[in-house]
Design a protein around this motif. Sequence first.
Motif, PDB file in Angstrom:
ATOM      1  N   SER A   1      25.888 -58.639 -21.402  1.00 55.63           N
ATOM      2  CA  SER A   1      24.753 -58.251 -22.234  1.00 55.63           C
ATOM      3  C   SER A   1      23.726 -57.494 -21.401  1.00 55.63           C
ATOM      4  O   SER A   1      23.749 -57.527 -20.169  1.00 55.63           O
ATOM      5  CB  SER A   1      24.105 -59.511 -22.839  1.00 55.63           C
ATOM      6  OG  SER A   1      23.179 -59.164 -23.856  1.00 55.63           O
ATOM      7  N   ASP A   2      22.834 -56.786 -22.088  1.00 58.75           N
ATOM      8  CA  ASP A   2      21.603 -56.245 -21.499  1.00 58.75           C
ATOM      9  C   ASP A   2      21.837 -55.434 -20.230  1.00 58.75           C
ATOM     10  O   ASP A   2      21.272 -55.721 -19.183  1.00 58.75           O
ATOM     11  CB  ASP A   2      20.629 -57.393 -21.227  1.00 58.75           C
ATOM     12  CG  ASP A   2      20.188 -58.092 -22.502  1.00 58.75           C
ATOM     13  OD1 ASP A   2      19.164 -57.696 -23.068  1.00 58.75           O
ATOM     14  OD2 ASP A   2      20.882 -59.037 -22.929  1.00 58.75           O
ATOM     15  N   LEU A   3      22.653 -54.395 -20.350  1.00 56.69           N
ATOM     16  CA  LEU A   3      22.814 -53.501 -19.205  1.00 56.69           C
ATOM     17  C   LEU A   3      21.578 -52.635 -19.009  1.00 56.69           C
ATOM     18  O   LEU A   3      21.221 -52.284 -17.895  1.00 56.69           O
ATOM     19  CB  LEU A   3      24.052 -52.619 -19.398  1.00 56.69           C
ATOM     20  CG  LEU A   3      25.401 -53.270 -19.069  1.00 56.69           C
ATOM     21  CD1 LEU A   3      25.782 -54.319 -20.104  1.00 56.69           C
ATOM     22  CD2 LEU A   3      26.501 -52.219 -18.977  1.00 56.69           C
ATOM     23  N   HIS A   4      20.941 -52.261 -20.107  1.00 54.49           N
ATOM     24  CA  HIS A   4      19.749 -51.405 -20.058  1.00 54.49           C
ATOM     25  C   HIS A   4      20.032 -50.109 -19.293  1.00 54.49           C
ATOM     26  O   HIS A   4      19.304 -49.738 -18.374  1.00 54.49           O
ATOM     27  CB  HIS A   4      18.559 -52.155 -19.451  1.00 54.49           C
ATOM     28  CG  HIS A   4      18.017 -53.222 -20.345  1.00 54.49           C
ATOM     29  ND1 HIS A   4      17.023 -52.988 -21.274  1.00 54.49           N
ATOM     30  CD2 HIS A   4      18.351 -54.530 -20.479  1.00 54.49           C
ATOM     31  CE1 HIS A   4      16.749 -54.115 -21.924  1.00 54.49           C
ATOM     32  NE2 HIS A   4      17.556 -55.065 -21.464  1.00 54.49           N
TER      33      HIS A   4
ATOM     34  N   SER B   1      26.538 -58.065 -26.061  1.00 53.69           N
ATOM     35  CA  SER B   1      25.590 -58.556 -27.075  1.00 53.69           C
ATOM     36  C   SER B   1      24.233 -57.851 -27.013  1.00 53.69           C
ATOM     37  O   SER B   1      23.186 -58.489 -26.978  1.00 53.69           O
ATOM     38  CB  SER B   1      25.412 -60.073 -26.950  1.00 53.69           C
ATOM     39  OG  SER B   1      24.977 -60.436 -25.664  1.00 53.69           O
ATOM     40  N   GLY B   2      24.266 -56.527 -27.020  1.00 56.75           N
ATOM     41  CA  GLY B   2      23.031 -55.768 -27.214  1.00 56.75           C
ATOM     42  C   GLY B   2      22.377 -55.225 -25.959  1.00 56.75           C
ATOM     43  O   GLY B   2      22.677 -55.600 -24.839  1.00 56.75           O
TER      44      GLY B   2
ATOM     45  N   SER C   1      26.982 -55.161 -30.558  1.00 60.09           N
ATOM     46  CA  SER C   1      25.953 -55.181 -31.597  1.00 60.09           C
ATOM     47  C   SER C   1      24.624 -54.791 -30.981  1.00 60.09           C
ATOM     48  O   SER C   1      24.351 -55.114 -29.820  1.00 60.09           O
ATOM     49  CB  SER C   1      25.859 -56.577 -32.239  1.00 60.09           C
ATOM     50  OG  SER C   1      27.030 -56.889 -32.954  1.00 60.09           O
ATOM     51  N   TYR C   2      23.773 -54.126 -31.775  1.00 64.35           N
ATOM     52  CA  TYR C   2      22.515 -53.599 -31.253  1.00 64.35           C
ATOM     53  C   TYR C   2      21.557 -54.707 -30.814  1.00 64.35           C
ATOM     54  O   TYR C   2      21.486 -55.774 -31.422  1.00 64.35           O
ATOM     55  CB  TYR C   2      21.806 -52.762 -32.318  1.00 64.35           C
ATOM     56  CG  TYR C   2      22.429 -51.417 -32.595  1.00 64.35           C
ATOM     57  CD1 TYR C   2      22.679 -50.525 -31.565  1.00 64.35           C
ATOM     58  CD2 TYR C   2      22.742 -51.038 -33.900  1.00 64.35           C
ATOM     59  CE1 TYR C   2      23.247 -49.280 -31.816  1.00 64.35           C
ATOM     60  CE2 TYR C   2      23.299 -49.792 -34.172  1.00 64.35           C
ATOM     61  CZ  TYR C   2      23.556 -48.917 -33.122  1.00 64.35           C
ATOM     62  OH  TYR C   2      24.107 -47.692 -33.383  1.00 64.35           O
TER      63      TYR C   2
ATOM     64  N   HIS D   1      21.977 -60.609 -30.900  1.00 65.47           N
ATOM     65  CA  HIS D   1      21.251 -60.308 -29.665  1.00 65.47           C
ATOM     66  C   HIS D   1      20.228 -61.379 -29.310  1.00 65.47           C
ATOM     67  O   HIS D   1      20.186 -61.869 -28.181  1.00 65.47           O
ATOM     68  CB  HIS D   1      20.568 -58.944 -29.776  1.00 65.47           C
ATOM     69  CG  HIS D   1      19.844 -58.539 -28.522  1.00 65.47           C
ATOM     70  ND1 HIS D   1      20.489 -58.331 -27.323  1.00 65.47           N
ATOM     71  CD2 HIS D   1      18.514 -58.329 -28.283  1.00 65.47           C
ATOM     72  CE1 HIS D   1      19.601 -57.999 -26.397  1.00 65.47           C
ATOM     73  NE2 HIS D   1      18.403 -58.002 -26.949  1.00 65.47           N
ATOM     74  N   GLU D   2      19.395 -61.773 -30.270  1.00 60.94           N
ATOM     75  CA  GLU D   2      18.321 -62.726 -29.982  1.00 60.94           C
ATOM     76  C   GLU D   2      18.823 -64.163 -30.115  1.00 60.94           C
ATOM     77  O   GLU D   2      19.227 -64.594 -31.198  1.00 60.94           O
ATOM     78  CB  GLU D   2      17.129 -62.499 -30.924  1.00 60.94           C
ATOM     79  CG  GLU D   2      16.323 -61.242 -30.608  1.00 60.94           C
ATOM     80  CD  GLU D   2      16.850 -59.979 -31.263  1.00 60.94           C
ATOM     81  OE1 GLU D   2      16.245 -58.918 -31.107  1.00 60.94           O
ATOM     82  OE2 GLU D   2      17.906 -60.061 -31.933  1.00 60.94           O
ATOM     83  N   PRO D   3      18.785 -64.955 -29.038  1.00 62.09           N
ATOM     84  CA  PRO D   3      19.392 -66.296 -29.066  1.00 62.09           C
ATOM     85  C   PRO D   3      18.702 -67.296 -29.984  1.00 62.09           C
ATOM     86  O   PRO D   3      19.356 -68.168 -30.552  1.00 62.09           O
ATOM     87  CB  PRO D   3      19.309 -66.748 -27.600  1.00 62.09           C
ATOM     88  CG  PRO D   3      18.231 -65.922 -26.990  1.00 62.09           C
ATOM     89  CD  PRO D   3      18.268 -64.615 -27.706  1.00 62.09           C
TER      90      PRO D   3
END
Length: 257
Positions: free
Chosen positions: A39-42, A70-71, A102-103, A175-177
């Motif tokens: 997740s969260d490679l940015h 995951s976004g 997913s975004y 995305h948001e836990p």
Amino acid sequence: MNKNWLPFKSKKEDVVIKRHTLNLLRQPHAAPLKVIHISDLHLGFHYSYDDLIYHIQLINDLQPDIIIISGDLFDNIDHYHNPEHLIPLLKTMTAPLGVFFSYGNHDQRIHQTPRISRILSASNIQLLTNTGVVLDFDQEPIFLGGLDDIINSKGNMYQALKNRPDDMLTMMIVHEPDYADFVEQFKVDVQFSGHSHGGQIRFPLVGAPVKPQLGRKYVKGLYRIGAMTLHVSPGLGTTHLPIRLFCPPEITLFNIH
């Protein structure tokens, strides 16, 4: 700012590979279902082309059946003068049952989702936005769904699950836990999330002093919420500052039996 002097600057070599075992499959199998969660490679914010090469090699070496992102794949797409140049590299990330995304809130807030969607499609990464697919693992059907971002868009569980067959093993990308408290009501077996970066900066005995909206209750690792398992990835990239403290980037491998 000269990034070289920053203390605790995150480097691609800092990544850890964590392994978890879950017992979720409905039928016996000779080998477990291997799921990679990242997740969260940015991309575009202190996460380089070289970082991506290194991490994809580690992922492929683990030989997963499914790869889940995951976004927040992108942070500033314009950082790359031609982000389509990433397509040949992203295409090298492969798994027999597919690569799914997913975004997240950063993907949505840059307002270039049509371009991101085209890049994903050309990279053989399937975008799940309030929808789902049925996968066949050794003749056992598995439903994998994905929500659109909750903060900056319109995630919709009812729409995502409308074509799910009854009583099927269900995995969701959200995305948001902290949205897990709502997702759990829908007979979901496991939710894969990111967003929090595990706090990104953590202190012993204290944990993460700074947590994002919808990432404050469930911050890092595995949780049990009712009958559902939630995994919150610390992510591979960074946000705001390119530093991590007591919270290394992570690739997570799930062996699902």
